[in-house]
Design an enzyme around this catalytic site. Structure first.
Site, PDB file in Angstrom:
ATOM      1  N   TYR A 136       0.854  -1.189   0.000  1.00 14.14           N
ATOM      2  CA  TYR A 136       0.000   0.000   0.000  1.00 14.14           C
ATOM      3  C   TYR A 136       0.884   1.230   0.000  1.00 14.14           C
ATOM      4  O   TYR A 136       1.868   1.302   0.743  1.00 14.14           O
ATOM      5  CB  TYR A 136      -0.882   0.005   1.257  1.00 14.14           C
ATOM      6  CG  TYR A 136      -1.665   1.272   1.448  1.00 14.14           C
ATOM      7  CD1 TYR A 136      -2.975   1.371   0.997  1.00 14.14           C
ATOM      8  CD2 TYR A 136      -1.095   2.389   2.055  1.00 14.14           C
ATOM      9  CE1 TYR A 136      -3.701   2.543   1.144  1.00 14.14           C
ATOM     10  CE2 TYR A 136      -1.814   3.569   2.209  1.00 14.14           C
ATOM     11  CZ  TYR A 136      -3.115   3.643   1.757  1.00 14.14           C
ATOM     12  OH  TYR A 136      -3.822   4.806   1.908  1.00 14.14           O
ATOM     13  N   GLU A 224      -3.651   7.590  -3.811  1.00 14.18           N
ATOM     14  CA  GLU A 224      -3.587   6.353  -3.045  1.00 14.18           C
ATOM     15  C   GLU A 224      -3.447   5.170  -4.004  1.00 14.18           C
ATOM     16  O   GLU A 224      -4.303   4.965  -4.857  1.00 14.18           O
ATOM     17  CB  GLU A 224      -4.857   6.198  -2.218  1.00 14.18           C
ATOM     18  CG  GLU A 224      -4.823   5.001  -1.300  1.00 14.18           C
ATOM     19  CD  GLU A 224      -6.133   4.834  -0.538  1.00 14.18           C
ATOM     20  OE1 GLU A 224      -7.195   4.800  -1.179  1.00 14.18           O
ATOM     21  OE2 GLU A 224      -6.084   4.732   0.694  1.00 14.18           O
TER      22      GLU A 224
END
Ligand SMILES: *[C@@H]1O[C@H](CO)[C@@H](O)[C@H](O)[C@H]1NC(C)=O
Length: 414
Positions: A136, A224
């Protein structure tokens, strides 16, 4: 303004895809390419190109197609063209056009859409890639750092809030100096923390730096990437990403904002945005007309405290004009759930007299049918109170927030 730039296209646990352009590009995507953020590769087919058969990347071993609608459960969805599945994988480029033509312009029904489905205007076509590991990575504006910060975790592909709650030691942060940008050592450290090994570490660090370039160039408040993954062939790829754009940058990001698809947004929110108003729908019956997000929350809380439930709140913001007040009332009263309206305005920059004039005009023209409780405070409040009381309209004046909330709740109980 939030836009998912691409949607994850895994058909099983270990298959993802890399987004790749065919020959048509929308400007934002072209920019991303210019930034050499080469792993954000995808293909969009705008409505004007309904009958345009996408051309596929020739070197792709496998190609994925995905209908772009804002609803989940697409893999198991059904088109009214008869085609089953909103996500398809194929190894044959010739099939891509056939599949796309059974998707574009047809309705796709999934568990999360209305019964008749949602019309598909865009299909993503991309090279399908395997993912061997998921991490991530995000860059966002962080108030506590007074600027951008990178956040990463080797635990990618899943809910990052869950990772932060259960294994906070697996969340890594790097504060970015906005004047200096991402330093090479920071990018490398993040890449290492994300678990990239050997030559992949350099690749990941380069991706991180390019993502920061992207973040700046498109006026993002958040980029993101989840997952930022690696392939069995040893490539670091942004498999899926979400970008939030700064609404205040609309004037210089016209191409980005032009892509904002309002057709699936809440129509009241869209209408409110036209007048520079922020509208949030809730499920109670007291409409809140306020200025400032803080005051909005406080108003909702205090209504709750006195046993009521807010139906929505509409934030007027600063620099108010009478017309906006009028449009705001129109929006609030159009909601059949609304049984009372509570106006709670603190006039700092806002001139209360303008609000009062807007309210009286709106009450007369819209023939307001629900009780209206008004609390005004601050700039020019005496003039505002005079306007309201001389209007002869059935407006309940309140002295303070508590009083206002009590009166609004009481008005409904009657
Ligand atoms: C297709 O979906 C749209 C909403 O996107 C809906 O208004 C329309 O009625 C649907 N058409 C059919 C033929 O079901």
């Amino acid at each position: 303004c939030v836009m998912p730039v691409s949607v994850r296209t895994c058909h099983s646990q270990d298959v993802g895809c890399r987004y790749r352009f065919a020959h048509r590009q929308t400007p934002i995507i072209a920019w991303i390419l210019n930034l050499k953020c080469v792993t954000f590769l995808f293909f969009l087919c705008p409505p004007s190109l309904y009958h345009h058969v996408p051309v596929c990347p020739s070197d792709a071993k496998e190609i994925v197609l995905k209908a772009q609608i804002l609803a989940g459960g697409r893999g198991k969805g059904v088109f009214d063209s008869g085609l089953k599945g909103g996500v398809h994988l194929t190894k044959d480029p010739a099939v891509v056009g056939e599949l796309a033509n059974k998707m574009l312009g047809f309705n796709l029904t999934t568990k999360q859409t209305p019964k008749d489905g949602v019309k598909v205007k865009t299909v993503m076509v991309a090279e399908a890639l395997d993912i061997s590991r998921e991490t991530y990575f995000a860059i966002l504006m962080d108030r506590s750092c007074n600027g951008p910060v990178m956040v990463g975790s080797p635990q990618g592909g899943m809910d990052i809030e869950e990772v932060a709650a259960s294994t906070p030691e697996l969340i890594f942060k790097e504060v970015i100096d906005i004047f200096e940008g991402v330093r090479d050592e920071q990018a490398l450290r993040m890449a290492a923390n994300l678990g990239f090994k050997g030559p992949l570490q350099r690749q990941a660090a380069d991706q991180i730096k390019r993502l920061y370039d992207l973040f700046l160039k498109v006026d993002a408040t958040q980029v993101e990437v989840n997952p930022l993954g690696e392939t069995p062939e040893g490539q670091v790829v942004c498999f899926d990403a979400k970008i939030n754009f700064d609404d205040n940058a609309e004037f210089r990001q016209k191409a980005v904002f032009a892509m904002d698809d309002m057709t699936e947004s809440d129509p009241t929110e869209t209408e409110a945005a036209k007048w520079d108003l922020k509208y949030i729908g809730l499920d109670g019956n007291i409409a809140c007309f306020v200025n400032g997000a803080g005051l909005a929350m406080a108003t909702c809380d205090i209504i709750d405290l006195h046993g009521g439930k807010p139906a929505n709140f509409l934030d007027l913001g600063g620099g108010v004009k009478e017309r906006q007040v009028y449009e705001a009332f129109k929006l609030l009263t159009a909601d059949p759930k609304v049984e009372a309206i509570l106006v709670n305005i603190f006039g700092g920059i806002v001139n209360c007299a303008i609000i009062a004039n807007g309210i009286t005009k709106a009450c007369r023209e819209l023939e307001l049918k629900v009780p209206l409780v008004v609390r005004l405070e601050g700039t020019n409040v005496h003039e505002a109170k005079r306007i309201l009381s001389e209007s002869g309209l059935p407006i309940t004046a309140a002295d303070n927030l508590d009083d206002a909330a009590k009166k609004a709740v009481a008005a409904i109980k009657k």
